[in-house]
Design a protein around this motif. Sequence first.
Motif, PDB file in Angstrom:
ATOM      1  N   GLY A 226       8.934  47.855  56.426  1.00  0.00           N
ATOM      2  CA  GLY A 226       7.484  47.945  56.537  1.00  0.00           C
ATOM      3  C   GLY A 226       6.821  48.735  55.427  1.00  0.00           C
ATOM      4  N   GLU A 227       7.550  49.036  54.344  1.00  0.00           N
ATOM      5  CA  GLU A 227       6.981  49.840  53.266  1.00  0.00           C
ATOM      6  C   GLU A 227       7.315  49.244  51.903  1.00  0.00           C
ATOM      7  OE1 GLU A 227       6.920  54.125  53.606  1.00  0.00           O
ATOM      8  OE2 GLU A 227       8.202  53.987  55.385  1.00  0.00           O
ATOM      9  N   ARG A 228       6.433  49.513  50.922  1.00  0.00           N
ATOM     10  CA  ARG A 228       6.716  49.128  49.544  1.00  0.00           C
ATOM     11  C   ARG A 228       7.869  49.987  49.022  1.00  0.00           C
ATOM     12  NH1 ARG A 228       0.649  49.943  47.489  1.00  0.00           N
ATOM     13  NH2 ARG A 228       1.026  51.817  48.724  1.00  0.00           N
ATOM     14  N   THR A 229       8.848  49.327  48.437  1.00  0.00           N
ATOM     15  CA  THR A 229      10.118  49.994  48.160  1.00  0.00           C
ATOM     16  C   THR A 229      10.662  49.610  46.794  1.00  0.00           C
ATOM     17  OG1 THR A 229      10.649  49.917  50.530  1.00  0.00           O
ATOM     18  CG2 THR A 229      12.471  50.362  49.027  1.00  0.00           C
ATOM     19  N   VAL A 230      11.252  50.587  46.117  1.00  0.00           N
ATOM     20  CA  VAL A 230      12.065  50.331  44.930  1.00  0.00           C
ATOM     21  C   VAL A 230      13.522  50.519  45.331  1.00  0.00           C
ATOM     22  CG1 VAL A 230      12.722  51.166  42.638  1.00  0.00           C
ATOM     23  CG2 VAL A 230      10.307  50.949  43.239  1.00  0.00           C
ATOM     24  N   VAL A 231      14.351  49.532  45.013  1.00  0.00           N
ATOM     25  CA  VAL A 231      15.781  49.588  45.314  1.00  0.00           C
ATOM     26  C   VAL A 231      16.521  49.848  44.013  1.00  0.00           C
ATOM     27  CG1 VAL A 231      17.761  48.345  46.250  1.00  0.00           C
ATOM     28  CG2 VAL A 231      15.481  47.982  47.233  1.00  0.00           C
ATOM     29  N   SER A 232      17.427  50.822  44.026  1.00  0.00           N
ATOM     30  CA  SER A 232      18.174  51.182  42.816  1.00  0.00           C
ATOM     31  C   SER A 232      19.666  50.962  43.006  1.00  0.00           C
ATOM     32  CB  SER A 232      17.933  52.649  42.441  1.00  0.00           C
ATOM     33  OG  SER A 232      18.826  53.036  41.397  1.00  0.00           O
ATOM     34  N   ALA A 233      20.208  50.067  42.186  1.00  0.00           N
ATOM     35  CA  ALA A 233      21.656  49.902  42.071  1.00  0.00           C
ATOM     36  C   ALA A 233      22.128  50.463  40.741  1.00  0.00           C
ATOM     37  CB  ALA A 233      22.016  48.424  42.189  1.00  0.00           C
ATOM     38  N   ASP A 234      21.293  51.282  40.121  1.00  0.00           N
ATOM     39  CA  ASP A 234      21.544  51.840  38.794  1.00  0.00           C
ATOM     40  C   ASP A 234      22.108  53.254  38.917  1.00  0.00           C
ATOM     41  OD1 ASP A 234      20.881  51.678  35.735  1.00  0.00           O
ATOM     42  OD2 ASP A 234      20.073  53.602  36.400  1.00  0.00           O
ATOM     43  N   ALA A 235      23.250  53.495  38.317  1.00  0.00           N
ATOM     44  CA  ALA A 235      23.910  54.800  38.441  1.00  0.00           C
ATOM     45  C   ALA A 235      23.034  55.923  37.891  1.00  0.00           C
ATOM     46  CB  ALA A 235      25.256  54.774  37.718  1.00  0.00           C
ATOM     47  N   GLY A 236      22.392  55.688  36.750  1.00  0.00           N
ATOM     48  CA  GLY A 236      21.556  56.728  36.146  1.00  0.00           C
ATOM     49  C   GLY A 236      20.360  57.073  37.006  1.00  0.00           C
TER      50      GLY A 236
ATOM     51  N   TRP B 275       5.653  55.425  47.422  1.00  0.00           N
ATOM     52  CA  TRP B 275       6.589  54.334  47.668  1.00  0.00           C
ATOM     53  C   TRP B 275       7.905  54.898  48.200  1.00  0.00           C
ATOM     54  CZ3 TRP B 275       6.919  49.192  44.743  1.00  0.00           C
ATOM     55  CH2 TRP B 275       5.630  48.678  44.506  1.00  0.00           C
ATOM     56  N   LYS B 276       8.625  54.075  48.936  1.00  0.00           N
ATOM     57  CA  LYS B 276      10.008  54.402  49.293  1.00  0.00           C
ATOM     58  C   LYS B 276      10.904  54.025  48.120  1.00  0.00           C
ATOM     59  CE  LYS B 276      11.796  55.390  52.740  1.00  0.00           C
ATOM     60  NZ  LYS B 276      12.003  54.746  54.043  1.00  0.00           N
ATOM     61  N   ILE B 277      12.007  54.734  47.974  1.00  0.00           N
ATOM     62  CA  ILE B 277      13.013  54.366  46.978  1.00  0.00           C
ATOM     63  C   ILE B 277      14.383  54.544  47.614  1.00  0.00           C
ATOM     64  CG2 ILE B 277      13.080  56.700  45.932  1.00  0.00           C
ATOM     65  CD1 ILE B 277      13.461  55.170  43.201  1.00  0.00           C
ATOM     66  N   LEU B 278      15.217  53.536  47.483  1.00  0.00           N
ATOM     67  CA  LEU B 278      16.534  53.537  48.113  1.00  0.00           C
ATOM     68  C   LEU B 278      17.623  53.557  47.054  1.00  0.00           C
ATOM     69  CD1 LEU B 278      16.065  50.800  50.892  1.00  0.00           C
ATOM     70  CD2 LEU B 278      15.519  53.236  51.009  1.00  0.00           C
ATOM     71  N   PRO B 279      18.252  54.707  46.786  1.00  0.00           N
ATOM     72  CA  PRO B 279      19.433  54.707  45.915  1.00  0.00           C
ATOM     73  C   PRO B 279      20.627  54.111  46.662  1.00  0.00           C
ATOM     74  CG  PRO B 279      18.954  56.931  46.704  1.00  0.00           C
ATOM     75  CD  PRO B 279      17.873  56.054  47.240  1.00  0.00           C
ATOM     76  N   VAL B 280      21.105  52.968  46.199  1.00  0.00           N
ATOM     77  CA  VAL B 280      22.209  52.275  46.874  1.00  0.00           C
ATOM     78  C   VAL B 280      23.517  52.730  46.240  1.00  0.00           C
ATOM     79  CG1 VAL B 280      23.162  50.042  47.553  1.00  0.00           C
ATOM     80  CG2 VAL B 280      20.682  50.317  47.313  1.00  0.00           C
ATOM     81  N   LEU B 281      24.198  53.655  46.902  1.00  0.00           N
ATOM     82  CA  LEU B 281      25.436  54.215  46.364  1.00  0.00           C
ATOM     83  C   LEU B 281      26.526  53.155  46.275  1.00  0.00           C
ATOM     84  CD1 LEU B 281      25.434  57.551  48.417  1.00  0.00           C
ATOM     85  CD2 LEU B 281      24.278  57.052  46.254  1.00  0.00           C
ATOM     86  N   ALA B 282      26.572  52.260  47.271  1.00  0.00           N
ATOM     87  CA  ALA B 282      27.617  51.238  47.303  1.00  0.00           C
ATOM     88  C   ALA B 282      27.544  50.325  46.082  1.00  0.00           C
ATOM     89  CB  ALA B 282      27.491  50.413  48.586  1.00  0.00           C
ATOM     90  N   ALA B 283      26.339  50.021  45.633  1.00  0.00           N
ATOM     91  CA  ALA B 283      26.190  49.117  44.488  1.00  0.00           C
ATOM     92  C   ALA B 283      26.770  49.722  43.221  1.00  0.00           C
ATOM     93  CB  ALA B 283      24.713  48.778  44.284  1.00  0.00           C
ATOM     94  N   VAL B 284      26.655  51.030  43.065  1.00  0.00           N
ATOM     95  CA  VAL B 284      27.240  51.712  41.904  1.00  0.00           C
ATOM     96  C   VAL B 284      28.762  51.750  42.026  1.00  0.00           C
ATOM     97  CG1 VAL B 284      27.364  53.890  40.633  1.00  0.00           C
ATOM     98  CG2 VAL B 284      25.161  53.071  41.507  1.00  0.00           C
ATOM     99  N   HIS B 285      29.255  52.064  43.223  1.00  0.00           N
ATOM    100  CA  HIS B 285      30.700  52.167  43.439  1.00  0.00           C
ATOM    101  C   HIS B 285      31.404  50.821  43.279  1.00  0.00           C
ATOM    102  CE1 HIS B 285      29.879  55.959  46.075  1.00  0.00           C
ATOM    103  NE2 HIS B 285      29.794  56.204  44.779  1.00  0.00           N
ATOM    104  N   LEU B 286      30.669  49.723  43.448  1.00  0.00           N
ATOM    105  CA  LEU B 286      31.258  48.386  43.344  1.00  0.00           C
ATOM    106  C   LEU B 286      30.780  47.654  42.088  1.00  0.00           C
ATOM    107  CD1 LEU B 286      30.906  47.381  47.109  1.00  0.00           C
ATOM    108  CD2 LEU B 286      32.970  48.151  45.936  1.00  0.00           C
ATOM    109  N   ASP B 287      30.333  48.402  41.106  1.00  0.00           N
ATOM    110  CA  ASP B 287      29.804  47.842  39.864  1.00  0.00           C
ATOM    111  C   ASP B 287      30.958  47.566  38.898  1.00  0.00           C
ATOM    112  OD1 ASP B 287      28.512  47.241  37.491  1.00  0.00           O
ATOM    113  OD2 ASP B 287      27.000  48.808  37.690  1.00  0.00           O
ATOM    114  N   SER B 288      31.119  46.309  38.513  1.00  0.00           N
ATOM    115  CA  SER B 288      32.232  45.941  37.626  1.00  0.00           C
ATOM    116  C   SER B 288      32.078  46.526  36.230  1.00  0.00           C
ATOM    117  CB  SER B 288      32.339  44.415  37.535  1.00  0.00           C
ATOM    118  OG  SER B 288      31.138  43.855  37.039  1.00  0.00           O
ATOM    119  N   ALA B 289      30.856  46.963  35.871  1.00  0.00           N
ATOM    120  CA  ALA B 289      30.660  47.606  34.566  1.00  0.00           C
ATOM    121  C   ALA B 289      31.191  49.031  34.567  1.00  0.00           C
ATOM    122  CB  ALA B 289      29.174  47.604  34.207  1.00  0.00           C
TER     123      ALA B 289
END
Length: 513
Positions: A98-108, A399-413
């Motif tokens: 229900g909120e405007r959100t930025v999703v981060s899969a970026d480690a930095g 805004w809400k911002i969601l740091p997605v830890l799993a996306a970084v941990h599973l990043d092939s880069a």
Amino acid sequence: MAAMMASITSELLFFLPFILLALLTFYTTTVAKCHGVQYYCWRGTKRKWPNLPPGAVGWPFVGETFGYLRAHPATSVGRFMQQHIARYGKIYRSSLFGERTVVSADAGLNRYILQNEGRLFECSYPPSIGGILGKWSMLVLVGDPHREMRAISLNFLSSVRLRSVLLPEVERHTLLVLRAWPPSPSPSSSFSAQHEAKKFTFNLMAKNIMSMDPGEEETERLRREYITFMKGVVSAPLNLPGTPYWKALKSRVSILGVIERKMEERIVRLSKEDASVEQDDLLGWALKQSNLSKEQILDLLLSLLFAGHETSSMALALAIFFLEGCPKAVQELREEHLGIARRQRLRGECKLSWEDYKEMVFTQCVINETLRLGNVVRFLHRKVIRDVHYNGYDIPRGWKILPVLAAVHLDSALYEDPNRFNPWRWKSNASSSAGVVQSSNFMPYGGGTRLCAGSELAKLEIAVFLHHLVLSFRWELAEPDQAFVFPFVDFPKGLPIRVHRIAQDDESEVFRR
């Protein structure tokens, strides 16, 4: 067909509160648009955003919440994240909860968020979490109240207490669980490893929070109430009679009743007895070492019972699951722990020491890989409290911002073959605990000023349990199972296993303890 309809109904019930929240938000705020012109207040002036992260808002009212929370294997980021990262990049905007959100899969950016806690970002979980864990829960507190609660927890979980008090307790509770396991497998001897892990961590936390002994009637009643409570925490926040959330609120009252009764008994004893004979638990610590109110202590103990039990038990179950599929890792673990057991025997000791724990180098590699691949903590809820410019993107205040830890941990880069269990990726050439590779991209317990206060205890629990497990048992899955996320990590079948007790021989008489 019936099972499919039940699954669809379950998903709709989970998302219904978010739909209602979004409808309310629609009437009080402007819904973000993916296309077209939109103006915001940027540093006090009304102007078009120069560069919002790319993205979409999904369906009216509900946004993309359905897709974001859709069930998927725990060892992946799920189709939603994969598609959005492929289309928009590792930083994108959406409409979630229900909120405007930025999703981060970026480690930095994730590091930047956690390092700027309280300055640019602050914790912002859905109101339903505070409703069930309590307004004084460390999970939802911000600012000075959070720092005060966290300081109490850190003092109680200090390195001195880990060595002198908690290590012996962890080992004792490990042996209580493992000694009850059947000696050999049979068609009827399979049991839930996830249930055993939960029993282990719950009894440990109940003992160290309120000096409640495992197996006692009061402890078992509290554990049953806690199971109902947990089902509500991970369910749709729908407070209607009969729903899991409604039942969890009832169980919360019962659990707090037990804690309050223990507190009153403790206060009476403290007034009559020498404090030196009082139980060395968190309840006594909070009463003697802090100026917290009764309500604050109740919420502190409940939230630590939740945090200390749920994440640790799931991490332990995941370790058992991953190791079952990697015999080479089990063999290396067993060799490491046989060496520790031999040195123990030469010292004439039968209990683990802190030095033994620090020698568990490969064990720490296994723990790291379990946390990286299993991702018990998938993402964090944060709110932007000051306008932020990062890597060319503008992220608005509010805004809400969601740091997605799993996306970084599973990043092939960042990790080679990231979906494979490979504890050797953490191993260096050193022969001490410093031989475990460190990585600033690895944040299984969050970071910054809100780094989990019990992270070191959690790793100690897993290490000690694995020590006795690999020395005493071989195990296998009784039937296929896999960890899924909806919305938290869980094994649908409870991770059923069969065990073979390892025969004692001259070299492993340590098993006799």
